[in-house]
Design an enzyme around this catalytic site. Structure first.
Site, PDB file in Angstrom:
ATOM      1  N   LYS A   1       0.867  -1.187   0.000  1.00 41.87           N
ATOM      2  CA  LYS A   1       0.000   0.000   0.000  1.00 41.87           C
ATOM      3  C   LYS A   1       0.890   1.219   0.000  1.00 41.87           C
ATOM      4  O   LYS A   1       2.018   1.164   0.493  1.00 41.87           O
ATOM      5  CB  LYS A   1      -0.876   0.013   1.260  1.00 41.87           C
ATOM      6  CG  LYS A   1      -2.094   0.893   1.151  1.00 41.87           C
ATOM      7  CD  LYS A   1      -3.259   0.139   0.554  1.00 41.87           C
ATOM      8  CE  LYS A   1      -4.476   0.988   0.362  1.00 41.87           C
ATOM      9  NZ  LYS A   1      -5.645   0.172   0.008  1.00 41.87           N
TER      10      LYS A   1
ATOM     11  N   ASP B   1      -7.303   4.276  -4.147  1.00 42.72           N
ATOM     12  CA  ASP B   1      -7.884   4.133  -2.797  1.00 42.72           C
ATOM     13  C   ASP B   1      -8.458   5.520  -2.483  1.00 42.72           C
ATOM     14  O   ASP B   1      -8.733   6.295  -3.417  1.00 42.72           O
ATOM     15  CB  ASP B   1      -6.810   3.697  -1.782  1.00 42.72           C
ATOM     16  CG  ASP B   1      -7.404   3.211  -0.462  1.00 42.72           C
ATOM     17  OD1 ASP B   1      -7.832   2.058  -0.387  1.00 42.72           O
ATOM     18  OD2 ASP B   1      -7.467   4.003   0.511  1.00 42.72           O
TER      19      ASP B   1
HETATM   20  P1  NDP Z   1     -13.111   7.669  -2.159  1.00 39.20           P
HETATM   21  O1  NDP Z   1     -12.034   8.666  -2.020  1.00 39.20           O
HETATM   22  O2  NDP Z   1     -13.736   7.430  -3.484  1.00 39.20           O
HETATM   23  O3  NDP Z   1     -14.298   7.993  -1.130  1.00 39.20           O
HETATM   24  C1  NDP Z   1     -14.049   8.076   0.229  1.00 39.20           C
HETATM   25  C2  NDP Z   1     -15.329   8.458   0.934  1.00 39.20           C
HETATM   26  O4  NDP Z   1     -15.142   8.334   2.344  1.00 39.20           O
HETATM   27  C3  NDP Z   1     -15.735   9.911   0.678  1.00 39.20           C
HETATM   28  O5  NDP Z   1     -17.125  10.029   0.741  1.00 39.20           O
HETATM   29  C4  NDP Z   1     -15.064  10.633   1.858  1.00 39.20           C
HETATM   30  O6  NDP Z   1     -15.699  11.853   2.203  1.00 39.20           O
HETATM   31  C5  NDP Z   1     -15.245   9.618   2.966  1.00 39.20           C
HETATM   32  N1  NDP Z   1     -14.149   9.769   3.926  1.00 39.20           N
HETATM   33  C6  NDP Z   1     -12.822   9.707   3.676  1.00 39.20           C
HETATM   34  N2  NDP Z   1     -12.113   9.939   4.787  1.00 39.20           N
HETATM   35  C7  NDP Z   1     -13.016  10.154   5.763  1.00 39.20           C
HETATM   36  C8  NDP Z   1     -12.905  10.451   7.130  1.00 39.20           C
HETATM   37  N3  NDP Z   1     -11.705  10.557   7.726  1.00 39.20           N
HETATM   38  N4  NDP Z   1     -14.064  10.584   7.848  1.00 39.20           N
HETATM   39  C9  NDP Z   1     -15.279  10.476   7.249  1.00 39.20           C
HETATM   40  N5  NDP Z   1     -15.446  10.207   5.935  1.00 39.20           N
HETATM   41  C10 NDP Z   1     -14.331  10.048   5.216  1.00 39.20           C
HETATM   42  O7  NDP Z   1     -12.504   6.297  -1.577  1.00 39.20           O
HETATM   43  P2  NDP Z   1     -12.986   4.801  -1.820  1.00 39.20           P
HETATM   44  O8  NDP Z   1     -14.457   4.735  -1.926  1.00 39.20           O
HETATM   45  O9  NDP Z   1     -12.154   4.219  -2.878  1.00 39.20           O
HETATM   46  O10 NDP Z   1     -12.520   4.115  -0.454  1.00 39.20           O
HETATM   47  C11 NDP Z   1     -13.370   4.021   0.682  1.00 39.20           C
HETATM   48  C12 NDP Z   1     -12.883   2.914   1.595  1.00 39.20           C
HETATM   49  O11 NDP Z   1     -12.889   1.673   0.874  1.00 39.20           O
HETATM   50  C13 NDP Z   1     -11.447   3.068   2.117  1.00 39.20           C
HETATM   51  O12 NDP Z   1     -11.368   2.479   3.394  1.00 39.20           O
HETATM   52  C14 NDP Z   1     -10.638   2.216   1.132  1.00 39.20           C
HETATM   53  O13 NDP Z   1      -9.427   1.785   1.694  1.00 39.20           O
HETATM   54  C15 NDP Z   1     -11.602   1.068   0.914  1.00 39.20           C
HETATM   55  N6  NDP Z   1     -11.413   0.269  -0.293  1.00 39.20           N
HETATM   56  C16 NDP Z   1     -11.348   0.857  -1.524  1.00 39.20           C
HETATM   57  C17 NDP Z   1     -11.206   0.059  -2.640  1.00 39.20           C
HETATM   58  C18 NDP Z   1     -11.231   0.623  -4.019  1.00 39.20           C
HETATM   59  O14 NDP Z   1     -11.181  -0.169  -4.957  1.00 39.20           O
HETATM   60  N7  NDP Z   1     -11.326   1.916  -4.211  1.00 39.20           N
HETATM   61  C19 NDP Z   1     -11.061  -1.387  -2.543  1.00 39.20           C
HETATM   62  C20 NDP Z   1     -11.224  -1.906  -1.205  1.00 39.20           C
HETATM   63  C21 NDP Z   1     -11.375  -1.085  -0.135  1.00 39.20           C
HETATM   64  P3  NDP Z   1     -15.002  13.249   1.812  1.00 39.20           P
HETATM   65  O15 NDP Z   1     -15.203  13.377   0.348  1.00 39.20           O
HETATM   66  O16 NDP Z   1     -15.710  14.259   2.630  1.00 39.20           O
HETATM   67  O17 NDP Z   1     -13.547  13.102   2.183  1.00 39.20           O
HETATM   68  O1  2IT Z   2      -7.993  -1.688  -0.406  1.00 41.27           O
HETATM   69  C1  2IT Z   2      -7.993  -2.169  -1.554  1.00 41.27           C
HETATM   70  O2  2IT Z   2      -8.154  -3.372  -1.758  1.00 41.27           O
HETATM   71  C2  2IT Z   2      -7.819  -1.245  -2.685  1.00 41.27           C
HETATM   72  N1  2IT Z   2      -7.732  -0.042  -2.484  1.00 41.27           N
HETATM   73  C3  2IT Z   2      -7.702  -1.797  -4.081  1.00 41.27           C
HETATM   74  C4  2IT Z   2      -6.290  -2.215  -4.369  1.00 41.27           C
HETATM   75  C5  2IT Z   2      -6.014  -2.611  -5.796  1.00 41.27           C
HETATM   76  O3  2IT Z   2      -4.842  -2.935  -6.058  1.00 41.27           O
HETATM   77  O4  2IT Z   2      -6.906  -2.611  -6.641  1.00 41.27           O
END
Ligand code: NDP
Ligand code: 2IT
Length: 452
Positions: free
Chosen positions: A132, A172
Site C-alpha cells: 500500500k 484508494d
Molecule cells: P473515495 O475517495 O472514493 O471515497 C471516500 C469516501 O469516504 C468519501 O465520501 C469521503 O468523504 C469519505 N471519507 C474519507 N475519509 C473520511 C474520514 N476521515 N471521515 C469520514 N469520511 C471520510 O474512496 P474509496 O471509496 O475508494 O474508499 C473508501 C474505503 O474503501 C477506504 O477504506 C478504502 O481503503 C476502501 N477500499 C477501496 C477500494 C477501491 O477499490 N477503491 C477497494 C477496497 C477497499 P469526503 O469526500 O468528505 O472526504
Molecule cells: O484496499 C484495496 O483493496 C484497494 N484499495 C484496491 C487495491 C487494488 O490494487 O486494486
C-alpha cells in the site's frame, strides 16, 4: 472469540511486542491484534507455523520506501508532501495494493492497510502479494493541474520501486481514475514502456470494465452469500451506507438493483437520510455530483427535499436491516454498534478497510450479528485489479459479462473459504475464517522458501 488462558497469554504477549517494535502506530497495532486474535490459536495448534516463528515474520514489512514530493500550486507556491510505499509481503505474488491521498495518511495507516492487503489478496486466489502507498497530500480544493503536478512529481520517485512484476499500485481514498491516469502517463513517459504497472486505468488505455464498480458490487455479492446461508434475500431489506465515494456509490447501485432500499450515504461533513430510498435516478445525480463536479453530499437535499442532512453525524443511529460502512477506518465505534444492535441490525459488511473498531466487532460477535470483515467483503476491487493485469498481459480486453462473472465467482470462493476455516458451532465466524484462510496461503509459501 473466547480463548483459553494459554492462548490469551500468547496473544497478549505477541501484541505487546508489536506495540514495542512499532511505537505509536495505533492503526497497525489494531490490524495485527484483529488478525492474531483468530490466527494465534491456529498457529499454536500447528507446530510448523509456531516453530517457524511465522507470525513474527509476517508482521514485519519487507520494506518501506519514504520520500519527499515537492510540487508547485497554481499561484507558483512550492509545497512539500511526504509519500510512502509499504511493500509488505510478496510471498505469493508481486506487491499489489492502492495509493491513498489524504491529510490523515501516516506510516501507521499505510502499514495497517498493507498488512490487511496481504491476506485479502491471498483470499482472491490470484497471485498477488500485498502493499500500500500514498501521501499526506490533500486533494480537496486542488485544481486538475495541481493534482497532475503532484501525481507527476510523486511518480518520479515511485517509478523506481514499482513494475508489472514487482509492485502494482491502484486507487484508494483520494485516488480515482483521474489520479491513476496522471500517474500512469508519467510512468509510461519515464520508462518508455506500456505495461500494466498500475490498475484502475481508463478503458481506452489498458483499464478493465467493472473495475470501477468492483469493490461495491463485490461487497453485495458477498452479502448475498451470507444471507443465502440463512435462507434470506436482499430484496426488501433496508440498508445504511457510509461514504459517498467509489466503494459506497457502487455498493448502493448493486443493492438497489437487487431490490434493497438504500437510505443513507455520508461524507466527512455529515450524512444524508432519504426514507424513500436512493434509487438509480438519484444515484446518477450523485455520481455527477461527487465524481464530475466534486461537490459536497449536502447538495443532495437541495434537489431531494424529502431527505434530511445531518451535519457532523454518522448514519448508524438510523433503524435498518443491514449496514455497510464504506468510508474509512474506525468510523463505526462501540457506541454506534450498540445503537445498530438496539435497532435490530441483522448484518454488517465492511466495504471500507477496518471501518469498525475492535470493540465494535467484538460487540457484533457477542450479539451473534452476521459480520463480514473487510479483507473478505471488499476483496472484489483488488480481484478485478488482478483481472486487469491478466488482460494487460494477454493484450486482450474482456467483456463486461466476462469480468463480472469472474468477480462473482471469486466472491463466492472467498465466502466458501470463510465457511471452511471459520466454522463455529453451527454458524460461521467470518473474521476467523478470512484470517486463517488468508494466513495459510501466505504462511505455507513463506515456509517453503526457508528462513528469510
Ligand atoms: P473515495 O475517495 O472514493 O471515497 C471516500 C469516501 O469516504 C468519501 O465520501 C469521503 O468523504 C469519505 N471519507 C474519507 N475519509 C473520511 C474520514 N476521515 N471521515 C469520514 N469520511 C471520510 O474512496 P474509496 O471509496 O475508494 O474508499 C473508501 C474505503 O474503501 C477506504 O477504506 C478504502 O481503503 C476502501 N477500499 C477501496 C477500494 C477501491 O477499490 N477503491 C477497494 C477496497 C477497499 P469526503 O469526500 O468528505 O472526504
Ligand atoms: O484496499 C484495496 O483493496 C484497494 N484499495 C484496491 C487495491 C487494488 O490494487 O486494486
Amino acid at each position: 472469540m473466547v480463548h483459553s488462558k494459554n492462548e490469551a497469554d500468547r496473544i497478549k504477549l505477541f501484541n505487546l511486542g508489536i506495540i514495542e517494535r512499532n511505537p505509536a502506530e495505533h492503526e497497525f497495532h489494531q490490524a495485527v491484534q484483529e488478525f492474531t486474535g483468530s490466527v494465534m490459536p491456529y498457529v499454536m495448534a500447528n507446530a510448523k507455523y509456531d516453530d517457524g516463528h511465522i507470525l513474527q515474520r509476517m508482521t514485519e514489512p519487507d520494506r518501506i520506501v519514504i520520500f519527499r514530493v515537492c510540487w508547485e500550486d497554481d499561484k507558483g507556491h512550492i509545497h512539500c508532501n511526504r509519500a510512502w510505499r509499504v511493500q509488505f509481503n510478496n510471498a505469493i505474488g508481486p506487491y499489489k495494493g492502492g495509493l491513498r491521498f489524504h491529510p490523515n495518511v501516516t506510516q501507521s495507516v499505510l502499514k495497517f492497510l498493507a498488512f490487511e492487503q496481504v491476506y485479502k489478496n491471498a483470499l482472491t486466489g490470484l497471485p498477488m502479494g500485498g502493499g500500500k502507498g500514498g501521501s499526506d497530500f490533500d486533494p480537496k480544493g486542488k485544481s486538475d493541474r495541481e493534482i497532475m503536478r503532484f501525481c507527476q512529481s510523486l511518480m518520479i520517485e515511485l517509478s523506481n520501486h514499482i513494475g508489472e512484476d514487482t509492485d502494482i499500485p491502484a486507487g484508494d481514498i483520494g485516488v480515482g481514475g483521474r489520479e491513476i491516469s496522471y500517474l500512469f502517463g508519467q510512468y509510461k513517459r519515464l520508462k518508455n514502456r506500456f505495461v500494466g504497472t498500475l490498475t484502475g486505468k481508463g478503458l481506452s488505455y489498458g483499464g478493465s470494465l467493472i473495475r470501477t464498480e468492483a469493490t461495491g458490487y463485490g461487497v453485495v455479492y458477498f452479502t448475498q452469500h451470507m444471507l443465502n446461508m440463512r435462507n434470506e434475500k436482499l430484496a426488501g431489506k433496508t440498508t445504511l451506507i457510509s461514504g459517498a465515494g467509489n466503494v459506497a456509490i457502487f455498493c448502493a447501485e448493486k443493492l438497489t438493483s437487487e431490490g434493497a432500499k438504500v437510505m443513507t450515504l455520508s461524507d466527512s461533513s455529515g450524512f444524508i437520510y432519504d426514507p424513500d430510498g436512493i434509487d438509480h435516478q438519484k444515484l446518477a445525480f450523485l455520481k455527477e455530483l461527487k465524481f464530475v463536479k466534486r461537490q459536497r453530499l449536502s447538495e443532495y437535499t437541495q434537489k431531494y427535499s424529502q431527505a434530511t442532512y445531518y451535519q457532523g453525524k454518522r448514519p448508524w443511529m438510523i433503524k435498518a436491516d443491514l449496514a455497510f460502512p464504506c468510508a474509512t477506518q474506525n468510523e463505526l465505534e462501540l457506541e454506534d454498534a450498540k445503537a445498530l444492535v438496539n435497532n435490530g441490525i441483522q448484518l454488517i459488511a465492511e466495504g471500507a478497510n477496518m471501518p469498525c473498531s475492535l470493540e465494535a466487532v467484538q460487540y457484533f460477535q457477542e450479539k451473534s450479528i452476521l459480520f463480514a470483515p473487510a479483507k473478505a467483503a471488499n476483496a472484489g476491487g483488488v480481484a478485478v485489479s488482478g483481472l486487469e493485469q491478466t488482460q494487460n498481459s494477454l493484450r486482450l480486453p474482456w467483456t463486461r459479462e466476462e469480468v463480472d462473472s469472474r468477480l462473482q465467482h471469486i466472491m463466492a470462493h472467498i465466502h466458501q473459504q470463510c465457511v471452511e476455516y471459520g466454522a463455529k458451532d453451527d454458524a460461521t465466524d467470518y473474521v476467523k475464517g478470512a484470517n486463517i484462510a488468508g494466513f495459510v496461503k501466505v504462511a505455507d509459501a513463506m515456509l517453503a522458501y526457508g528462513i528469510g
